[in-house]
Motif scaffolding. Structure first.
Motif, PDB file in Angstrom:
ATOM      1  N   GLU A  97      40.088  37.468  41.028  1.00  0.00           N
ATOM      2  CA  GLU A  97      39.410  37.436  42.324  1.00  0.00           C
ATOM      3  C   GLU A  97      39.042  36.026  42.751  1.00  0.00           C
ATOM      4  O   GLU A  97      39.012  35.722  43.950  1.00  0.00           O
ATOM      5  CB  GLU A  97      38.152  38.303  42.272  1.00  0.00           C
ATOM      6  CG  GLU A  97      38.434  39.796  42.148  1.00  0.00           C
ATOM      7  CD  GLU A  97      37.176  40.595  41.871  1.00  0.00           C
ATOM      8  OE1 GLU A  97      36.077  39.989  41.805  1.00  0.00           O
ATOM      9  OE2 GLU A  97      37.290  41.832  41.704  1.00  0.00           O
ATOM     10  N   LEU A 133      32.432  33.610  35.400  1.00  0.00           N
ATOM     11  CA  LEU A 133      32.809  34.486  34.291  1.00  0.00           C
ATOM     12  C   LEU A 133      31.692  34.637  33.265  1.00  0.00           C
ATOM     13  O   LEU A 133      31.531  35.697  32.658  1.00  0.00           O
ATOM     14  CB  LEU A 133      34.067  33.948  33.590  1.00  0.00           C
ATOM     15  CG  LEU A 133      35.357  33.896  34.389  1.00  0.00           C
ATOM     16  CD1 LEU A 133      36.508  33.427  33.504  1.00  0.00           C
ATOM     17  CD2 LEU A 133      35.679  35.255  35.001  1.00  0.00           C
ATOM     18  N   PRO A 178      36.850  39.493  31.227  1.00  0.00           N
ATOM     19  CA  PRO A 178      36.698  39.632  32.692  1.00  0.00           C
ATOM     20  C   PRO A 178      37.935  39.172  33.470  1.00  0.00           C
ATOM     21  O   PRO A 178      37.865  38.272  34.313  1.00  0.00           O
ATOM     22  CB  PRO A 178      35.481  38.762  32.988  1.00  0.00           C
ATOM     23  CG  PRO A 178      35.534  37.682  31.945  1.00  0.00           C
ATOM     24  CD  PRO A 178      36.058  38.360  30.703  1.00  0.00           C
ATOM     25  N   GLN A 232      39.820  40.761  35.744  1.00  0.00           N
ATOM     26  CA  GLN A 232      39.831  41.048  37.172  1.00  0.00           C
ATOM     27  C   GLN A 232      38.955  40.064  37.939  1.00  0.00           C
ATOM     28  O   GLN A 232      39.313  39.627  39.031  1.00  0.00           O
ATOM     29  CB  GLN A 232      39.353  42.485  37.441  1.00  0.00           C
ATOM     30  CG  GLN A 232      39.434  42.896  38.899  1.00  0.00           C
ATOM     31  CD  GLN A 232      40.822  42.712  39.494  1.00  0.00           C
ATOM     32  OE1 GLN A 232      41.837  42.975  38.846  1.00  0.00           O
ATOM     33  NE2 GLN A 232      40.887  42.239  40.739  1.00  0.00           N
ATOM     34  N   LYS A 233      37.837  39.705  37.361  1.00  0.00           N
ATOM     35  CA  LYS A 233      36.959  38.735  37.993  1.00  0.00           C
ATOM     36  C   LYS A 233      37.679  37.403  38.151  1.00  0.00           C
ATOM     37  O   LYS A 233      37.569  36.735  39.187  1.00  0.00           O
ATOM     38  CB  LYS A 233      35.683  38.548  37.161  1.00  0.00           C
ATOM     39  CG  LYS A 233      34.685  37.551  37.748  1.00  0.00           C
ATOM     40  CD  LYS A 233      34.148  38.035  39.094  1.00  0.00           C
ATOM     41  CE  LYS A 233      33.088  37.101  39.629  1.00  0.00           C
ATOM     42  NZ  LYS A 233      32.585  37.526  40.954  1.00  0.00           N
ATOM     43  N   TYR A 234      38.428  37.024  37.126  1.00  0.00           N
ATOM     44  CA  TYR A 234      39.179  35.760  37.194  1.00  0.00           C
ATOM     45  C   TYR A 234      40.203  35.814  38.328  1.00  0.00           C
ATOM     46  O   TYR A 234      40.367  34.855  39.081  1.00  0.00           O
ATOM     47  CB  TYR A 234      39.865  35.480  35.865  1.00  0.00           C
ATOM     48  CG  TYR A 234      40.412  34.071  35.757  1.00  0.00           C
ATOM     49  CD1 TYR A 234      39.732  33.093  35.038  1.00  0.00           C
ATOM     50  CD2 TYR A 234      41.594  33.704  36.385  1.00  0.00           C
ATOM     51  CE1 TYR A 234      40.222  31.795  34.947  1.00  0.00           C
ATOM     52  CE2 TYR A 234      42.083  32.418  36.305  1.00  0.00           C
ATOM     53  CZ  TYR A 234      41.398  31.472  35.586  1.00  0.00           C
ATOM     54  OH  TYR A 234      41.884  30.192  35.521  1.00  0.00           O
TER      55      TYR A 234
END
Length: 216
Positions: free
Chosen positions: A48, A61, A42, A44-46
């Motif tokens: 963000e 995450l 993940p 991209q999540k990180y």
């Protein structure tokens, strides 16, 4: 008039993206090997949520995992980050050392306030010799509340600072400045978000702009 400058680390001084993807992939590869993760990393999540304390990062995450698994993943991640720093895979943003030298020569005091863990920050400071200019580096681990505004308050209190600015790329940095009655300088760098930067007093696109901004 000399002032104190309180810098964020990740995404402000240190180009975290150079080791972030590698270290995160290594961590989730390990999780996949242990059958504790089956999806893509993940990343991209990180990106963000960069700028929040690490416990919050791992909750975001891995929302369906236990605290024990999250803590183990974070420990592995920290080890990989530090290894990659020591192996020369990280980098400071352009002009960090020359700006630090100029600020120090002008009589300004330099501090670092980061949501990163102590060992990680020490690895960066040591590898790049930042303690040549930095008075002290502070980690969110030193504050029970895990709020950067409280960390900045702790720095101000410890060093009896009355005149200071906070320089960072995320909302937590801007809020830390505002809640302590300080000027917030937002850095439009890799992880910055425009909606967050709007709340800063000044926005810079390059650290070379900083000396002029500090004088105003």
């Amino acid at each position: 008039m000399p002032i104190s400058l309180i810098f964020d680390m990740d995404g402000t001084l240190f180009q975290t993206d150079k080791i972030l993807e590698l270290s995160l992939e290594e961590t989730f590869d390990d999780l996949r090997t242990r059958k504790e993760w089956s999806e893509i990393t993940p990343l991209q999540k990180y990106r963000e949520i960069m700028g929040v304390p690490l416990p919050v990062v791992w909750e975001a995450l891995m929302p369906d995992h236990s605290n024990a698994v999250r803590e183990a993943a974070n420990q592995y991640f920290q080890e990989k980050l530090i290894t990659n720093i020591k192996n020369g895979r990280g980098a400071l943003y352009p002009h960090v050392t020359e700006i630090f030298a100029a600020l120090k020569k002008a009589g300004h005091a330099i501090f670092i306030a980061s949501n990163g863990e102590i060992e990680y920050l020490q690895a960066i400071v040591s590898y790049f010799g930042l303690d040549t200019w930095v008075t002290e580096t502070f980690s969110i681990q030193q504050i029970e509340t895990q709020h950067k505004s409280d960390l900045v308050h702790y720095i101000l209190d410890k060093h009896q600072i009355e005149n200071a600015v906070v320089i960072g790329d995320r909302l937590s940095d801007i809020q830390a400045a505002k809640r302590n009655g300080l000027k917030a300088i937002g850095c439009r760098f890799d992880f910055a978000q425009e909606d967050e930067l709007k709340q800063a007093d000044v926005i810079i696109d390059n650290l070379l702009e900083l000396p002029m901004v500090v004088q105003t």
